[in-house]
Design a protein around this motif. Structure first.
Motif, PDB file in Angstrom:
ATOM      1  N   ARG A   1       0.850  -1.244   0.032  1.00  0.00           N
ATOM      2  CA  ARG A   1      -0.215  -0.026  -0.055  1.00  0.00           C
ATOM      3  C   ARG A   1       1.023   1.346   0.120  1.00  0.00           C
ATOM      4  NH1 ARG A   1      -3.118  -2.505   4.642  1.00  0.00           N
ATOM      5  NH2 ARG A   1      -5.040  -3.391   3.695  1.00  0.00           N
TER       6      ARG A   1
ATOM      7  N   GLU B   1      -8.295   0.732   0.306  1.00  0.00           N
ATOM      8  CA  GLU B   1      -8.913  -0.358  -0.117  1.00  0.00           C
ATOM      9  C   GLU B   1     -10.131   0.199  -0.918  1.00  0.00           C
ATOM     10  OE1 GLU B   1      -7.388  -3.126  -0.528  1.00  0.00           O
ATOM     11  OE2 GLU B   1      -5.876  -3.122   0.959  1.00  0.00           O
TER      12      GLU B   1
ATOM     13  N   ARG C   1      -9.467   1.105  -4.469  1.00  0.00           N
ATOM     14  CA  ARG C   1      -9.367  -0.042  -4.881  1.00  0.00           C
ATOM     15  C   ARG C   1     -10.685  -0.891  -5.510  1.00  0.00           C
ATOM     16  NH1 ARG C   1      -5.992  -4.339  -2.526  1.00  0.00           N
ATOM     17  NH2 ARG C   1      -6.002  -5.155  -4.663  1.00  0.00           N
ATOM     18  N   HIS C   2     -11.565  -0.786  -4.564  1.00  0.00           N
ATOM     19  CA  HIS C   2     -12.565  -1.536  -4.592  1.00  0.00           C
ATOM     20  C   HIS C   2     -13.555  -0.600  -6.045  1.00  0.00           C
ATOM     21  CE1 HIS C   2     -17.013  -3.015  -4.004  1.00  0.00           C
ATOM     22  NE2 HIS C   2     -17.161  -1.753  -3.698  1.00  0.00           N
TER      23      HIS C   2
ATOM     24  N   VAL D   1      -9.708  -3.934   7.528  1.00  0.00           N
ATOM     25  CA  VAL D   1      -8.204  -3.736   7.020  1.00  0.00           C
ATOM     26  C   VAL D   1      -7.772  -4.936   7.513  1.00  0.00           C
ATOM     27  CG1 VAL D   1      -6.187  -2.464   7.180  1.00  0.00           C
ATOM     28  CG2 VAL D   1      -8.302  -1.343   6.883  1.00  0.00           C
TER      29      VAL D   1
ATOM     30  N   LEU E   1      -8.566  -8.213   5.549  1.00  0.00           N
ATOM     31  CA  LEU E   1      -8.107  -7.808   4.038  1.00  0.00           C
ATOM     32  C   LEU E   1      -6.687  -8.215   3.944  1.00  0.00           C
ATOM     33  CD1 LEU E   1     -10.063  -4.863   2.636  1.00  0.00           C
ATOM     34  CD2 LEU E   1     -10.370  -7.238   1.877  1.00  0.00           C
TER      35      LEU E   1
ATOM     36  N   LEU F   1     -13.152  -7.489  -1.881  1.00  0.00           N
ATOM     37  CA  LEU F   1     -13.152  -6.022  -1.730  1.00  0.00           C
ATOM     38  C   LEU F   1     -14.598  -5.920  -1.761  1.00  0.00           C
ATOM     39  CD1 LEU F   1     -10.415  -4.502  -3.777  1.00  0.00           C
ATOM     40  CD2 LEU F   1     -10.609  -4.474  -1.208  1.00  0.00           C
TER      41      LEU F   1
END
Length: 453
Positions: free
Chosen positions: A52, A119, A122-123, A163, A166, A422
């Protein structure tokens, strides 16, 4: 949109997060601004680290350059808004962003965990790009578009749980992806080892043992076909003469093989006139344009006067790229860096193709490489054995292609799995909700009251 889990809320991103755009010192490359110690973040830096966080940059700026850019502290979440669009990163170092990025400084720690927002971007990336694509033009995300994104906001404690979950699940998929990349690397090593084995004679040693001597081959046959002034075939590999050239790692050859010079393997048929510039390529057309790129066909043309009119098949060699292609159908020669090589009567076309694939050529980046090929010597097998070598190499290549395709499907499956994870995370299905978490709506009301006069 599916109902939100209990305690979650949604908000317009610009209402709950500060969104700012980067800035670029002008002109690019000015030594007053560039070449300093302060990290200068470019789109190309985003892919250097799989994590990340972003900690390394290829360029730096001076203090004066930073004053004309947007200097951000470590821990800031950024998002690319041009070129490769929609890629988030969290800075692990202080750095400057140019106008190809937006940033989210001063995230309220009561409302967001930076990794959660990472995230979230990203989703929504695919959906965001599709929503803002105009025809075939490049997608750009200005600050107005980013501010209007609707963001889901779970309670802070649940964000941390999401988080953490994931992290664990994506670590498994990341390890699987790394293994698939190693498979690709190992296949490349296997390919080169198989080629080396073929031209040492090892690949067909069993075939020779069963067949016995090939009475149809004589090294004198090669000498008889030599053009005046050309080098003659040799049973032993000639000593280096000081000219930098492509090489083979071995010197000894099986019985009935010999070393032959380039001019007994290939005839250079490269045209100086019948070639097509890249800007004149068509997307579709009657004749394929073959250049030195990795793709088998670079483009198309409908001009029959440019079609190669020599004997087929031929081998194409990329002077800059070292790409090798075997062509058996009419084609048009690309303008830049293409060498058209017709195999001699001594050499099967497939054997000539694999010879160039196996040859160890000095690497000169985008410089020219054909100059290393012309002085080289090549291992030449009897005709029947050439055919056997080509058959076995083609079979190995087909098997490698199957394995590469299988690895590609597995990578695609991993990408689908990651997207599904996600999606579950942002539907509230990845971790259980805790009824003791305070609802986000109450926090949003307090934050609005704080901002009101």
């Amino acid at each position: 949109m599916s109902p939100l889990p209990k305690g979650w809320a949604t908000a317009r991103l610009g209402d709950v997060v500060e969104v700012v755009r980067g800035a670029s010192p002008r002109p690019k490359g000015d030594p007053r601004y560039f070449g300093g110690p302060i990290p200068w973040i470019s789109i190309g830096d985003l892919g250097r680290e799989p994590a990340r966080t972003l900690s390394k940059t290829a360029e730096g700026v001076t203090t004066a350059g930073a004053q004309k850019s947007r200097l951000l502290p470590a821990g800031t979440l950024i998002l690319s808004n041009s070129a490769t669009v929609g890629i988030p990163k969290i800075l692990s170092v202080e750095g400057c962003i140019h106008d190809g990025f937006v940033a989210f400084p001063n995230l309220d720690p009561r409302l967001f965990v930076a990794e959660f927002l990472y995230e979230f971007f990203r989703h929504i990336r695919t959906r965001l790009l599709d929503a803002n694509r105009r025809g075939m033009t490049q997608v750009n995300l200005n600050t107005a578009i980013v501010r209007n994104i609707e963001v889901v906001i779970p309670p802070l404690a649940e964000q941390r749980r999401i988080v953490a979950r994931l992290d664990m699940l994506l670590a498994h998929s990341g390890a699987a992806r790394a293994s698939l990349e190693r498979v690709h690397e190992m296949l490349g090593q296997l390919r080169q080892a198989t080629l080396a084995s073929a031209f040492r004679g090892d690949l067909t040693a069993d075939w020779r043992a069963k067949r016995g001597q090939d009475s149809l081959w004589d090294a004198a046959q090669a000498a008889a076909l030599a053009s005046p002034g050309s080098r003659s075939p040799q049973l032993e590999k000639p000593a280096e003469d000081g000219v930098e050239q492509a090489r083979w790692p071995h010197r000894r050859l099986p019985d009935r093989w010999c070393w032959v010079p380039f001019e007994l393997v290939f005839s250079d048929e490269t045209s100086g006139d019948k070639k097509l510039k890249r800007e004149d390529y068509l997307e579709h057309g009657e004749f394929p344009v073959v250049d030195q790129g990795v793709a088998e066909v670079g483009g198309y043309s409908n001009d029959p006067t440019l079609v190669y009119d020599g004997e087929l098949p031929v081998v194409l060699f990329g002077d800059h790229t070292r790409c090798v292609k075997l062509l058996s159908r009419p084609f048009i020669q690309g303008a830049e860096g293409v060498k058209v090589l017709r195999p001699s009567p001594l050499v099967e076309p497939g054997y000539a193709f694999f010879l160039l694939r196996a040859l160890s050529i000095p690497e000169r980046s985008y410089g020219r490489h054909f100059k290393f090929v012309k002085p080289a010597w090549f291992p030449l097998a009897p005709r029947a054995e050439q055919l056997e070598i080509v058959s076995r190499l083609q079979a190995a290549r087909a098997h490698e292609d199957t394995l590469v395709a299988r690895a590609g499907r597995q990578r695609d499956n991993l990408s689908l799995l990651e997207r599904a994870l996600l999606a579950r995370a942002f539907r509230g299905e990845l971790v259980p909700q805790d009824p003791n978490d305070p609802p986000v709506s109450e926090l949003l009301e307090r934050l609005r009251a704080e901002r009101s006069p």
